[in-house]
Each structure stands twice: as C-alpha cells, then as structure tokens.
Design a protein around this motif. Structure first.
Motif, short mmCIF file in Angstrom:
data_model
loop_
_atom_site.label_atom_id
_atom_site.label_comp_id
_atom_site.label_asym_id
_atom_site.label_seq_id
_atom_site.Cartn_x
_atom_site.Cartn_y
_atom_site.Cartn_z
N LEU A 126 33.72 45.78 49.72
CA LEU A 126 33.39 46.27 48.39
C LEU A 126 33.28 45.12 47.40
CD1 LEU A 126 32.90 48.66 46.54
CD2 LEU A 126 35.38 48.96 46.33
N ASN A 127 34.17 44.15 47.50
CA ASN A 127 34.08 42.98 46.63
C ASN A 127 32.81 42.19 46.91
OD1 ASN A 127 34.90 39.81 46.23
ND2 ASN A 127 35.81 41.13 44.65
N VAL A 164 29.92 44.03 44.99
CA VAL A 164 29.90 43.96 43.52
C VAL A 164 29.89 42.52 43.01
CG1 VAL A 164 31.03 46.19 43.29
CG2 VAL A 164 32.43 44.11 43.33
N ALA A 187 36.51 57.65 42.37
CA ALA A 187 35.97 56.30 42.27
C ALA A 187 34.45 56.32 42.26
CB ALA A 187 36.49 55.45 43.41
N ILE A 245 31.86 54.89 39.46
CA ILE A 245 30.79 53.95 39.82
C ILE A 245 29.45 54.43 39.29
CG2 ILE A 245 29.43 53.18 41.81
CD1 ILE A 245 32.08 52.79 43.30
N ARG A 251 31.38 48.72 37.13
CA ARG A 251 31.36 49.98 37.87
C ARG A 251 32.69 50.23 38.58
NH1 ARG A 251 25.48 50.49 40.72
NH2 ARG A 251 26.06 52.70 40.69
N ILE A 252 33.29 49.18 39.10
CA ILE A 252 34.60 49.34 39.75
C ILE A 252 35.69 49.53 38.70
CG2 ILE A 252 36.25 48.34 41.37
CD1 ILE A 252 33.57 49.12 42.58
N LEU A 311 41.53 48.82 44.49
CA LEU A 311 40.36 48.82 43.63
C LEU A 311 40.39 47.66 42.65
CD1 LEU A 311 39.99 52.64 42.84
CD2 LEU A 311 38.35 51.22 44.07
N GLY A 315 37.36 44.93 42.65
CA GLY A 315 36.44 44.81 41.52
C GLY A 315 36.54 43.52 40.74
#
Length: 486
Positions: free
Chosen positions: A94-95, A98, A175, A179, A271-272, A307, A311
């Motif tokens: 996820l990191n 983004v 979440a 987003i 968004r995160i 999270l 993020g």
C-alpha cells in the motif's frame, strides 16, 4: 530487490518464536487448534461440523485443509506466519502505491506484529486485517484499469475480508470510503455517483449475507468501557510482556512520528489520511461488546497504526534515514528477544501440561476448573489449554468454542446441555476453595463427567476429597478422575 530481501529477513526473524515452541502462548490459540482438528476430521461423537457463511472463518477455511497434508501444529504455525506476511506485506504494498515507489519506511510494520490482539489469539481478525491492507493496495493499483475488472477483483477481496473476520471487513470498507472520498470532493455529481457505484458493488454480497442470514443469529449485549480507556488501548500495539520496555518502545516511536510531523518531514498521502480518519472515528464510537463479540474497539488500534505507516512518506536526509533505520532495527531485535525468551519458557510448561492431558482415555468427558480472573493474556496462558484434549484424545471439553454466530461447529444436544451447565469457576470453588454452595451445585453435574482438569497461572494446592482421584499434576495444571456415584 534489497527491500524485498530485507522484508523476507524480517519475516524470518518474526517467525522464530512461532517455531521455537511446541505451542505458541496465545490465549485462544489452543481452542482454535482443537476446532481445526474437528473441521479436518469432520467432527466426533460430541461435535458436528456445520458450515455457514460466518464472518469469522479465516483459519477455519485454511488450516483444516493444510492439516490433511501436514501435522495440525505445523499448519497452525504456518497460518500465524502467513498472517504476519499479509499484515506487513499489505502495508509494504500500500505504501508503494501511494508513495510511488518501494521505500524502507513501511518495514516499520514489523514492529506491530506482536501486539495484544495476537496475544489474545484473535488470529482470524489479524489475518483479515492483512487481507484488508492488501485489498486497499489492489484497489488503488487497479484505478486506471477497466471498471469491470476493478469491480470483479474488488468483489472477491470484499468477500475474502468478510469471511475472514467482520472487523477486517469493516476496516476495509471504511478505509476504502476514505480513499474514494478525497478525489470525489472535486468531481461533479455524475462523476461522484459513478465512483460510488463502482466502489459499492463489491459490498452487495457481504451486505446481503449479513442482513439476511448472519445478523439474525448474532445476538448479545452491547456495552461500553470507560471512554478514556480508548487512549490506553492505543498502547496495545506494543503491549507484550515487559511493561517498562514496551512503554519505552511506544513512546520512542510516538515521539519520532510527532517530531517528523511537527518539522513537516512526514508527508501523508491524502487518501490514506482520509481512510485513517474514518477508521479512527469508528474506533472512538465502537463499544467493547458488540454482536456476540468481545473487544470490538480493542481490535482497531493495530489497523490504525498499519494505515498510519502505510500512508506516510518521511522526507529525511541520508544520515537521518540511517539513524531511524538503526533505531527501529535495534528496537525490533530487542522486542523479538523479549518475546522469544517468554515463548521458550512457555515451551517447558506446555510440554508438561500436554503430557497431563495425554493421560486421558479416548473420548473422555473433561470438565474444566479455573478461578475467576484467569481470563487474561498473561505470559503463559493456560485458559484454553484443556481444549486440546479434543484434538489429542477426541474428548468432550465444555469450554471449546462452538457458538453458532462465530464457529462452524455444533454440539450434540446432550453435549450442549452439559457445556451450558458447566461453569469453570464453579468447579474451582467446589473443589479448590471448598465452597459448600458450589459443591451442592456441582455434585449432580460431576456425575456426567469422567475427569476434571484444574488450572491457574499461579501454583495451587488441590485439597484431597473422596470425589476425586489424582491422575497427573503439575504446579499449575492438575488432572483428576471423578469417582462414580460420589
């Protein structure tokens, strides 16, 4: 490539305690293993398998299948390691989405793997949270792809999160809403409607299952703990075995995050950040007891910190980055050392206590006795160890989890009546503390059991009584045969 190699090395280190002991010292874990045995074997004389669309099936769907080709103990441990992999891997991925590239920063997720939720043995919840993190990364990765592909893939992800655990599904839904809210804020109503429609399709099937089937079977009270407890629960992501050390680690990490944010060197993906805000709002309003489940709000701090790490993108000079990496690495190694020491100590305790359970004859009915207050995530929890008699001796154990809204197991009518009537502290009061009222209540119940196991985190004495014949004992774990007709 180097980052992936370090990720694999950290996962290997995090897995060491799991494989260094005969049984990971997680409160509910023995109970889960006993259920996995029944699911793999199709039940026994006391328990029947009753599959249903329950939002609590992560291990139930995976471990019994694995147990058909390998020992049950190994299958359970591999599931724990898989949970570590999807939790840390989801944050890492996820990191990457983004931040626009692979970074070292998200490897901080390994610091949160051994948390209070793990020590309680809430393994379905943690595996589901890992799926949720991976699902959010996949949702963003497919943003420029055709809507039909995105809907199809995300629908599978939402179902996977739902069946893994309801809390994981809730985190994923909240979440994802955060987003999508950020880009929607600058769109026309028509564009917003299209965006919301594409995102909402994936939740239709889980919502139908919840509303039409599962919700009606999941009663139970709703209760709140003190609101100020919410602040303390955030520490649960680091709360293990040494309070002073764990508090120090938590304070150091919090101070680093606050310092980086205050000096504007910690950039957050909008968004995160919106996703984090929605999950945090849910954390503030969630009760402690909800829909037959305990610790509803206790389960969210892990998601919040994952999270937060996913993020963030720190803007650091090379020397600062190296200093942060060295400090985090030393903290991780030190924490794993503390955990490994406790888990190795538990190995001798569990090996001796399991040998006591192995003295039971096949198919025995085993009552369980422990004092009030034993329900704690201590260093070497014994609360659910007797449940392993189900897997090792095909026994009946009244404390085995078989709740219709949570597990795909059903007791036979006679076994259910016996389980409902057998309260462990009542047995303890009757035989250990000599309470006469408890003795009167237990006497007719004792005639329906073959054995009783007594356990406590502290060493105790079992007073002699003509109703019990000692079979085997350890300082904290004693097995006795119930004399017929007593």
């Amino acid at each position: 490539m180097r980052r992936l190699a370090v990720f694999a090395a950290l996962l290997a280190v995090a897995s060491v305690p799991v494989f260094s002991t005969v049984l990971p010292p997680l409160v509910d874990y023995p109970n889960h293993l006993a259920r996995m045995h029944l699911l793999a074997e199709g039940g026994n004389a006391y328990y029947a398998v009753r599959w249903a669309p329950l939002p609590n099936l992560a291990a139930d769907l995976v471990v019994p299948v694995m147990a058909r080709v390998m020992p049950l103990a190994l299958a359970g441990k591999l599931f724990l390691v898989a949970s570590f992999a999807v939790l840390a891997g989801g944050v890492f991925w996820l990191n990457r989405i983004v931040a626009g590239g692979w970074r070292w920063w998200p490897l901080l997720a390994f610091l949160f793997l051994y948390n209070r939720i793990l020590l309680w043995g809430f393994i379905n919840d943690l595996f589901g949270l890992g799926l949720a993190m991976c699902g959010l990364a996949l949702w963003l990765a497919l943003e420029k792809r055709p809507a039909s592909l995105r809907v199809a893939v995300s629908s599978l992800v939402a179902l996977a999160c739902f069946f893994a655990h309801l809390v994981a599904f809730g985190v994923y839904a909240l979440a994802l809403a955060g987003i999508e809210a950020v880009p929607a804020s600058g769109e026309t109503p028509r564009e917003i409607a299209r965006r919301a429609g594409i995102a909402a399709v994936q939740f239709v099937a889980p919502a139908a299952i919840f509303l039409l089937w599962w919700h009606g079977s999941a009663g139970g009270p709703v209760s709140y703990a003190g609101f100020l407890r919410k602040a303390d629960l955030l520490f649960s992501v680091f709360d293990n075995y040494n309070r002073a050390f764990d508090v120090t680690c938590f304070v150091l990490l919090a101070a680093a995050l606050i310092f980086l944010a205050a000096t504007r060197r910690l950039v957050f993906a909008p968004r995160i950040l919106a996703a984090l805000a929605l999950v945090f709002a849910a954390y503030l309003v969630l009760p402690s007891q909800l829909l037959s489940g305990s610790g509803a709000d206790h389960r969210l701090p892990v998601a919040l910190f994952l999270l937060l790490i996913a993020g963030a993108s720190p803007q650091l000079a090379r020397r600062e980055g190296l200093a942060l990496a060295a400090t985090a690495g030393l903290m991780f190694v030190a924490r794993m050392g503390v955990i490994e020491r406790v888990w190795l100590r538990s190995d001798a305790v569990y090996a001796a206590d399991l040998a006591v359970l192995d003295r039971l004859p096949e198919g025995a009915k085993l009552a369980v006795a422990f004092p009030v207050g034993e329900e704690q995530a201590g260093a070497i929890p014994l609360l659910h160890l007797p449940a392993l008699a189900v897997a090792r001796r095909e026994a009946f154990v009244p404390t085995l989890f078989a709740f219709p809204a949570q597990q795909p197991l059903a007791l036979t009518p006679a076994a259910k009546a016996l389980a409902d009537a057998s309260i462990p502290p009542g047995w303890w009061l009757a035989f250990v503390e000599g309470d006469r009222r408890a003795q009167q209540m237990i006497r007719p119940l004792a005639a329906q059991f073959d054995y009783v196991v007594f356990l406590d985190r502290r060493p105790f004495d079992l007073p002699p009584t003509p109703c019990l014949v000692p079979v085997a004992e350890q300082p904290d774990f004693r097995l006795a045969r119930i004399v017929s007709g007593c």
